[in-house]
Design a protein around this motif. Structure first.
Motif, PDB file in Angstrom:
ATOM      1  N   LEU A   1       0.849  -1.362   0.099  1.00  0.00           N
ATOM      2  CA  LEU A   1       0.088   0.061   0.042  1.00  0.00           C
ATOM      3  C   LEU A   1       0.883   1.351  -0.047  1.00  0.00           C
ATOM      4  CD1 LEU A   1      -2.025  -2.009   0.971  1.00  0.00           C
ATOM      5  CD2 LEU A   1      -2.906  -0.343   1.957  1.00  0.00           C
ATOM      6  N   GLY A   2       2.056   1.134   0.075  1.00  0.00           N
ATOM      7  CA  GLY A   2       3.121   2.202   0.142  1.00  0.00           C
ATOM      8  C   GLY A   2       3.521   2.645   1.436  1.00  0.00           C
ATOM      9  N   PHE A   3       3.119   2.086   2.439  1.00  0.00           N
ATOM     10  CA  PHE A   3       3.592   2.460   3.909  1.00  0.00           C
ATOM     11  C   PHE A   3       4.936   1.872   4.160  1.00  0.00           C
ATOM     12  CE2 PHE A   3      -1.170   1.767   5.231  1.00  0.00           C
ATOM     13  CZ  PHE A   3      -1.564   3.157   4.703  1.00  0.00           C
ATOM     14  N   THR A   4       5.750   2.916   4.854  1.00  0.00           N
ATOM     15  CA  THR A   4       7.041   2.218   5.210  1.00  0.00           C
ATOM     16  C   THR A   4       7.115   1.940   6.424  1.00  0.00           C
ATOM     17  OG1 THR A   4       7.751   4.716   5.458  1.00  0.00           O
ATOM     18  CG2 THR A   4       7.967   3.927   3.273  1.00  0.00           C
ATOM     19  N   PHE A   5       8.359   1.108   6.857  1.00  0.00           N
ATOM     20  CA  PHE A   5       8.471   0.790   8.353  1.00  0.00           C
ATOM     21  C   PHE A   5      10.234   1.468   8.502  1.00  0.00           C
ATOM     22  CE2 PHE A   5       5.681  -1.880   6.341  1.00  0.00           C
ATOM     23  CZ  PHE A   5       4.853  -2.442   7.457  1.00  0.00           C
ATOM     24  N   ASN A   6      10.061   1.697   9.877  1.00  0.00           N
ATOM     25  CA  ASN A   6      11.165   2.318  10.563  1.00  0.00           C
ATOM     26  C   ASN A   6      11.849   1.259  11.479  1.00  0.00           C
ATOM     27  OD1 ASN A   6      13.056   3.751  12.299  1.00  0.00           O
ATOM     28  ND2 ASN A   6      12.024   5.580  12.540  1.00  0.00           N
ATOM     29  N   PRO A   7      12.871   0.897  11.089  1.00  0.00           N
ATOM     30  CA  PRO A   7      13.728  -0.130  11.904  1.00  0.00           C
ATOM     31  C   PRO A   7      14.224   0.117  13.089  1.00  0.00           C
ATOM     32  CG  PRO A   7      15.094   0.604   9.758  1.00  0.00           C
ATOM     33  CD  PRO A   7      13.762   1.237   9.862  1.00  0.00           C
ATOM     34  N   GLN A   8      14.380   1.520  13.196  1.00  0.00           N
ATOM     35  CA  GLN A   8      15.055   1.871  14.773  1.00  0.00           C
ATOM     36  C   GLN A   8      13.902   1.727  15.663  1.00  0.00           C
ATOM     37  OE1 GLN A   8      15.781   6.139  14.613  1.00  0.00           O
ATOM     38  NE2 GLN A   8      16.512   6.235  17.006  1.00  0.00           N
ATOM     39  N   PHE A   9      12.755   1.621  15.426  1.00  0.00           N
ATOM     40  CA  PHE A   9      11.661   1.351  16.329  1.00  0.00           C
ATOM     41  C   PHE A   9      11.138   0.080  16.268  1.00  0.00           C
ATOM     42  CE2 PHE A   9      11.788   6.055  16.114  1.00  0.00           C
ATOM     43  CZ  PHE A   9      12.435   6.333  17.213  1.00  0.00           C
ATOM     44  N   SER A  10      11.383  -0.782  15.450  1.00  0.00           N
ATOM     45  CA  SER A  10      11.221  -2.272  15.201  1.00  0.00           C
ATOM     46  C   SER A  10      12.006  -3.179  15.846  1.00  0.00           C
ATOM     47  CB  SER A  10      11.258  -2.386  13.743  1.00  0.00           C
ATOM     48  OG  SER A  10      10.190  -1.497  13.133  1.00  0.00           O
TER      49      SER A  10
ATOM     50  N   ASP B   1      11.959  -7.998  16.586  1.00  0.00           N
ATOM     51  CA  ASP B   1      11.090  -9.232  16.292  1.00  0.00           C
ATOM     52  C   ASP B   1       9.707  -9.247  16.674  1.00  0.00           C
ATOM     53  OD1 ASP B   1      13.363 -10.220  14.945  1.00  0.00           O
ATOM     54  OD2 ASP B   1      14.183 -11.193  16.789  1.00  0.00           O
ATOM     55  N   ASN B   2       9.398  -8.395  17.479  1.00  0.00           N
ATOM     56  CA  ASN B   2       7.784  -8.492  18.101  1.00  0.00           C
ATOM     57  C   ASN B   2       7.098  -7.367  17.694  1.00  0.00           C
ATOM     58  OD1 ASN B   2       8.335 -10.723  20.347  1.00  0.00           O
ATOM     59  ND2 ASN B   2       9.615  -8.952  21.236  1.00  0.00           N
ATOM     60  N   ALA B   3       7.566  -6.394  17.039  1.00  0.00           N
ATOM     61  CA  ALA B   3       6.708  -5.420  16.721  1.00  0.00           C
ATOM     62  C   ALA B   3       7.688  -4.466  15.550  1.00  0.00           C
ATOM     63  CB  ALA B   3       6.465  -4.363  17.785  1.00  0.00           C
ATOM     64  N   LEU B   4       6.652  -4.057  14.798  1.00  0.00           N
ATOM     65  CA  LEU B   4       7.345  -3.003  13.445  1.00  0.00           C
ATOM     66  C   LEU B   4       6.631  -1.810  13.644  1.00  0.00           C
ATOM     67  CD1 LEU B   4       6.679  -5.718  10.596  1.00  0.00           C
ATOM     68  CD2 LEU B   4       8.791  -4.906  11.832  1.00  0.00           C
ATOM     69  N   PHE B   5       7.347  -0.746  13.342  1.00  0.00           N
ATOM     70  CA  PHE B   5       6.873   0.808  13.520  1.00  0.00           C
ATOM     71  C   PHE B   5       6.672   1.170  12.129  1.00  0.00           C
ATOM     72  CE2 PHE B   5       7.028   5.367  13.970  1.00  0.00           C
ATOM     73  CZ  PHE B   5       6.521   5.615  14.933  1.00  0.00           C
ATOM     74  N   MET B   6       5.318   1.349  11.548  1.00  0.00           N
ATOM     75  CA  MET B   6       4.783   1.548  10.374  1.00  0.00           C
ATOM     76  C   MET B   6       4.427   3.082  10.146  1.00  0.00           C
ATOM     77  SD  MET B   6       1.837  -0.319   8.333  1.00  0.00           S
ATOM     78  CE  MET B   6       0.353   0.135   9.262  1.00  0.00           C
ATOM     79  N   ASN B   7       5.173   3.753   9.086  1.00  0.00           N
ATOM     80  CA  ASN B   7       4.834   4.944   9.010  1.00  0.00           C
ATOM     81  C   ASN B   7       3.754   5.039   7.968  1.00  0.00           C
ATOM     82  OD1 ASN B   7       7.054   6.119  10.357  1.00  0.00           O
ATOM     83  ND2 ASN B   7       8.442   5.325   8.685  1.00  0.00           N
TER      84      ASN B   7
END
Length: 133
Positions: free
Chosen positions: A24-33, A35-41
C-alpha cells in the motif's frame, strides 16, 4: 515536538503484515522495530502504527486480545487527497490479499471505501471536498 498519532494493532504474522502494508506504500522504521513489533509510517511525521505480534500485544494489556475477524472495536479512517487515491489504495489492498466490506460510497462532496487487512482490522479511506476539522 509536534503531536503524532501512534496506534497499536495485534497481527498474527509480522512478515505477511509488513508485505501487505508495504504494497500500500507504507514504510517501516527499523529503529523502532524488532522481532515483536514493526513501527509503520502511514503519514510521515504524523500518523504511525505499531504492528505487534499477538503474544507481545497481549503482554501490554490486561484483557484478552480482540479477534478482529470476529468483532471490531474501531475502524481506522484515513483521509485521502482525491477519489483516485481512495481507489488506488483499495486496489493495492485487494491485490495484497485484503477484502472490501462494502462497495464505494459516493455522496458527491465525499467519497469513501474501506478494506479489511489480513488480520481483520477495518480501514476506511475517505476523500472530502471540505477538510475535517
Amino acid at each position: 515536538m509536534h503531536k503524532q498519532i501512534i496506534f497499536n494493532l495485534p497481527v498474527k504474522d509480522l512478515n505477511k503484515s509488513q508485505a501487505f502494508f508495504s504494497a500500500l506504500g507504507f514504510t517501516f522504521n527499523p529503529q523502532f522495530s524488532n522481532d515483536n513489533a514493526l513501527f509503520m509510517n502511514i503519514v510521515d511525521g504524523s500518523i504511525h502504527a505499531v504492528l505487534s505480534t499477538e503474544p507481545f500485544f497481549q503482554s501490554l494489556i490486561n484483557k484478552p486480545v480482540a479477534k478482529a475477524k470476529e468483532a471490531n472495536e474501531v475502524v481506522i479512517c484515513l483521509s485521502c487527497e482525491s477519489r483516485e487515491e481512495v481507489d488506488s489504495l483499495i486496489a493495492k489492498a485487494l491485490a495484497a490479499g485484503g477484502t472490501t466490506p462494502h462497495p464505494p460510497e459516493d455522496h458527491g462532496f465525499m467519497y469513501d471505501q474501506g478494506f479489511e487487512d489480513l488480520d481483520g482490522h477495518l480501514w476506511n479511506l475517505v476523500w472530502s471536498e471540505q477538510q475535517f476539522s
